[in-house]
Write a protein that holds these residues in place. Structure first.
Motif, PDB file in Angstrom:
ATOM      1  N   LEU A 137      21.566  89.541  84.986  1.00 49.34           N
ATOM      2  CA  LEU A 137      20.487  88.924  84.219  1.00 49.34           C
ATOM      3  C   LEU A 137      20.951  88.604  82.801  1.00 49.34           C
ATOM      4  O   LEU A 137      20.408  87.716  82.143  1.00 49.34           O
ATOM      5  CB  LEU A 137      19.276  89.853  84.179  1.00 49.34           C
ATOM      6  N   SER A 138      21.939  89.344  82.327  1.00 50.37           N
ATOM      7  CA  SER A 138      22.592  89.087  81.045  1.00 50.37           C
ATOM      8  C   SER A 138      23.995  89.655  81.146  1.00 50.37           C
ATOM      9  O   SER A 138      24.388  90.185  82.188  1.00 50.37           O
ATOM     10  CB  SER A 138      21.811  89.742  79.895  1.00 50.37           C
ATOM     11  N   ARG A 145      22.582  94.166  84.975  1.00 48.58           N
ATOM     12  CA  ARG A 145      22.831  93.641  86.319  1.00 48.58           C
ATOM     13  C   ARG A 145      21.880  94.302  87.326  1.00 48.58           C
ATOM     14  O   ARG A 145      21.552  95.496  87.206  1.00 48.58           O
ATOM     15  CB  ARG A 145      24.286  93.922  86.739  1.00 48.58           C
ATOM     16  N   VAL A 146      21.458  93.536  88.320  1.00 46.41           N
ATOM     17  CA  VAL A 146      20.621  94.061  89.402  1.00 46.41           C
ATOM     18  C   VAL A 146      21.264  93.678  90.730  1.00 46.41           C
ATOM     19  O   VAL A 146      22.050  92.725  90.807  1.00 46.41           O
ATOM     20  CB  VAL A 146      19.176  93.523  89.322  1.00 46.41           C
ATOM     21  N   GLY A 147      20.933  94.426  91.770  1.00 43.62           N
ATOM     22  CA  GLY A 147      21.516  94.145  93.067  1.00 43.62           C
ATOM     23  C   GLY A 147      20.612  94.525  94.216  1.00 43.62           C
ATOM     24  O   GLY A 147      19.693  95.344  94.073  1.00 43.62           O
ATOM     25  N   VAL A 148      20.873  93.926  95.369  1.00 43.89           N
ATOM     26  CA  VAL A 148      20.129  94.182  96.599  1.00 43.89           C
ATOM     27  C   VAL A 148      21.132  94.498  97.704  1.00 43.89           C
ATOM     28  O   VAL A 148      22.195  93.875  97.793  1.00 43.89           O
ATOM     29  CB  VAL A 148      19.266  92.973  97.009  1.00 43.89           C
ATOM     30  N   LYS A 149      20.770  95.480  98.531  1.00 46.47           N
ATOM     31  CA  LYS A 149      21.627  95.891  99.645  1.00 46.47           C
ATOM     32  C   LYS A 149      20.816  95.901 100.928  1.00 46.47           C
ATOM     33  O   LYS A 149      19.723  96.467 100.981  1.00 46.47           O
ATOM     34  CB  LYS A 149      22.197  97.285  99.372  1.00 46.47           C
ATOM     35  N   ALA A 150      21.337  95.269 101.976  1.00 39.54           N
ATOM     36  CA  ALA A 150      20.715  95.291 103.299  1.00 39.54           C
ATOM     37  C   ALA A 150      21.731  95.851 104.285  1.00 39.54           C
ATOM     38  O   ALA A 150      22.844  95.336 104.397  1.00 39.54           O
ATOM     39  CB  ALA A 150      20.276  93.894 103.720  1.00 39.54           C
ATOM     40  N   LEU A 185      26.932  85.874  89.647  1.00 37.45           N
ATOM     41  CA  LEU A 185      26.430  86.160  90.987  1.00 37.45           C
ATOM     42  C   LEU A 185      27.597  86.448  91.928  1.00 37.45           C
ATOM     43  O   LEU A 185      28.481  85.609  92.109  1.00 37.45           O
ATOM     44  CB  LEU A 185      25.601  84.985  91.515  1.00 37.45           C
ATOM     45  N   GLY A 186      27.601  87.650  92.512  1.00 37.50           N
ATOM     46  CA  GLY A 186      28.652  88.030  93.437  1.00 37.50           C
ATOM     47  C   GLY A 186      28.071  88.666  94.688  1.00 37.50           C
ATOM     48  O   GLY A 186      26.916  89.106  94.710  1.00 37.50           O
TER      49      GLY A 186
END
Length: 418
Positions: free
Chosen positions: A173-174, A178-183, A122-123
């Motif tokens: 997730l492994s 990888r998944v990410g969110v941007k705001a 997690l970054g």
């Protein structure tokens, strides 16, 4: 010593960046005549290595510096590492149409970003880059005086643009997915001034439009093999809210008359489209990294137009190549990174049914700042062309030089005493 120097550079950069951001509202980050339309020129300049690799990065896996083009990549920030990137950009523009030629130069900060690891896989990171730039000057515009055959000349200038303050979180997730969110908080102002004189009378109109709004995005990366990575991003559509402040003054026979005090009114919001992107990267012969991106921006769905043009769907194709002999080599040249790229943008604004497309050729070099650290000095050059000498259109050629300090500090490491 290196870590102390990095912190000094970071502190100085924070101070200077915000000073330049405020100053840029009065000086402009671009001089392109195409910044007259909409929110101005949409910025493609990115962070670090991407500037020399055709502005690619959606599928570019990196564990040694910030990749702000895909939020999922923040999951790869190493333990105890704190990355930050400070950039400055200079641009030389030359313009030509059927009758005139002109050139201008601009210089300013291009970005400020940092990233860190929160826990395993997690970054997170924060970046601030210009989203759009406005900086145009129109001199000697001839108009008719209503009810007569007389004409007058007016001068129009526009300055400002929007900033993109982004908060990114990436989670693995492994080891391979990888998944990410941007705001993003988009904010800024565009100021336009128009002046003209008739005989002994002088007229001045000043309009300042402030825009703001939140935008959200998603990203993912997947390592097909240890040498091939694919990625995708989505930026959701948003309508930016705006407010207009207007003031009008004129001088008649040497006497100043205040026609209209400053008034602030709500204006129609500017719509940003749904944006989707796909990318991949692959290692070739161990020393080469090839990256490719495709982006589609659905401007048609915003149903927006200008006085002499409309917004149309936009396609962007980008390619990048990097050569690195050995990231931990004993010889300095083995740790140097050599880069090149190409970017084609078919444009999002059609004037008189002609889209304003353009291409950019990029090249650059990454100079390591120590064998045991991931800190690197990224120097990038870009040459590009936009528009064409046809009807009312202008052909614009530009040279851009970008300098990025991509630095790493090692934090929270336990000291061992023998």
């Amino acid at each position: 010593m290196m870590m102390k120097m990095n912190k000094i550079i970071l502190l100085a950069a924070f101070t200077l960046f915000f000073q330049f951001s405020m100053k840029a509202q009065s000086e402009g980050l671009t001089s392109s005549p195409y910044s007259l339309y909409g929110l101005g020129i949409i910025n493609q300049t990115s962070i670090g290595r991407s500037n020399a690799m055709g502005y690619t990065g959606i599928g570019l896996k990196t564990e040694t510096e910030i990749n702000n083009l895909n939020p999922s990549n923040f999951a790869l920030i190493p333990q105890n590492s704190f990355f930050y990137d400070i950039g400055v950009v200079g641009e030389f523009n030359s313009y030509s149409n059927t009758g005139n030629n002109e050139s201008k130069t601009t210089l300013n900060f291009s970005n400020l970003a940092f990233a860190f690891r929160i826990t395993n896989r997690l970054g997170a990171g924060v970046s601030m880059v210009p989203y759009s730039d406005v900086g145009y000057t129109l001199l000697g515009l001839v108009s008719n005086i209503e009810g007569s055959n007389e004409t007058f000349e007016s001068n129009v200038t526009g300055l400002g643009g929007l900033n993109d303050l982004s908060f990114n979180i990436g989670y693995g997730l492994s080891d391979a997915f990888r998944v990410g969110v941007k705001a993003s908080l988009l904010f800024g102002k565009i100021e336009e001034n128009e002046t003209f004189s008739i005989s002994d009378s002088y007229f001045a109109l000043n309009e300042i439009t402030n825009y703001s709004g939140f935008r959200f995005g998603l990203g993912m990366q997947y390592d097909i093999t240890d040498k091939i990575t694919v990625g995708s991003t989505v930026q959701l559509p948003v309508s930016l809210s705006g407010s207009l402040t207007r003031s009008v003054n004129k001088t008649l026979d040497g006497e100043e008359i205040n026609v209209e005090d400053e008034e602030t009114d709500d204006v129609s919001g500017f719509k940003l489209p749904l944006e989707v992107g796909f990318g991949m990267s692959t290692r070739i012969l161990e020393s080469f990294t090839l990256s490719a991106d495709y982006k589609k921006n659905f401007w048609d769905n915003t149903n927006q137009s200008e006085n002499i043009g409309t917004y149309a769907d936009q396609d962007i194709y980008a390619f990048g190549l990097e050569y690195l002999k050995n990231p931990r080599g004993f010889k300095y040249w083995e740790r140097m990174r050599f880069r090149a790229g190409f970017n084609y943008d078919n444009g999002y604004l059609a004037l008189n049914d002609t889209k304003i497309d353009g291409y950019t050729l990029t090249a650059g070099i990454g100079l390591p700042m120590g064998r045991a650290s991931n800190s690197i000095l990224n120097l990038s050059y870009a040459y590009g062309s936009k528009g064409q000498v046809q009807n009312i259109l202008v052909k614009e050629n530009f040279h851009t030089l970008t300098l990025n300090f991509s630095l790493e500090d090692l934090w929270f490491k336990e000291r061992r005493i023998n």
